[in-house]
Motif scaffolding. Structure first.
Motif: not given
Length: 257
Positions: A4-5, A8, A211
């Motif tokens: 999970q990036k 954000t 995402h």
């Protein structure tokens, strides 16, 4: 593998960190907290993870566990912000096994700053101990013309790529290379992509990051060019440990695969 990036954060503040003091002013970490605060915190966490966490089924199971622990009185023994945050982190990770998900106590002075701005300011203030070298810690030549490179974090390419280029140039004529990630806690997936690209002379799919918010996926492929000499034929060895985490795991996984 799915990562999970972390860029954000403003909208998905629980993904890596949850700030527990939204709306409180001039509080200390050891200040006593009441039952209402605990209830509000647990229900806020439950909503955030169910709205944003990458695996909805895991989010539901995790949130239900937290609410069950709250109802059973388990959190009654934790009466200050620090201990409560640590207990919440432990209970979250006991279900989802995700070390990215943490709860941290944040002290916020009274100001006009919005909650989202406060989240973003705190995250920007969290610095890696290796920030001054963009994660690159040591390089040297070992006997037998073996290049050794220790990396303790993956910075954003804007800052980290020039440092990577300089270190890789020093290792350019090595007969083999060791990359030591035993003390690496992760970082930018774009930097992982950049460093991986040094070892491929063809386009290779490295990884994809999904995402949940917006339901989109970003694919990472090796880059055609790096600002240095590629070494696709040089034997590469990657050292890991039980500390190796996140982006460092991704680099190891990419290279092994």
């Amino acid at each position: 593998m799915k990562f999970q990036k972390g860029d954000t954060m403003k909208n998905t503040c629980l993904l890596l960190f949850l700030l527990m003091l939204v709306g409180l002013t001039q509080m200390k970490a050891q200040t006593a907290i009441d039952k209402t605060f605990k209830e509000n915190s647990v229900h806020t966490i439950d909503k955030l993870i169910n709205d944003y966490y990458v695996y909805p089924d895991v989010a539901k199971k995790t949130g239900n566990h937290l609410k069950k622990q709250l109802e059973s009185g388990y959190f009654d023994q934790y009466n200050n912000l620090d201990s409560f945050a640590k207990a919440l982190t432990q209970e979250l990770q006991s279900i989802n096994k995700d070390k990215h998900m943490k709860v941290v106590a944040s002290v916020r002075q009274k100001s006009s700053m919005s909650n989202d701005d406060h989240v973003e300011a705190l995250l920007k203030g969290i610095k890696s101990p290796m920030a001054s070298t963009d994660g690159f810690f040591e390089t040297k030549k070992l006997p037998g013309n073996i290049g050794y490179l220790e990396i303790r974090g993956f910075a954003n390419p804007a800052e980290g790529a020039p440092v990577a280029d300089a270190y890789m140039k020093l290792l350019g004529n090595s007969d083999a290379i060791i990359i030591d990630l035993r003390k690496n806690g992760g970082g930018s997936p774009e930097m992982v992509q950049y460093l991986c690209s040094y070892f491929f002379d063809e386009k290779v799919h490295l990884n994809s990051i999904y995402h949940r918010e917006g339901n989109w996926t970003k694919d990472y492929w090796t880059l055609e060019k790096v600002n240095g000499k590629k070494m696709p034929d040089v034997p590469l060895f990657v050292l890991t440990s039980n500390y190796t985490f996140s982006g460092a795991e991704e680099f190891s996984y990419n290279m092994q695969t």
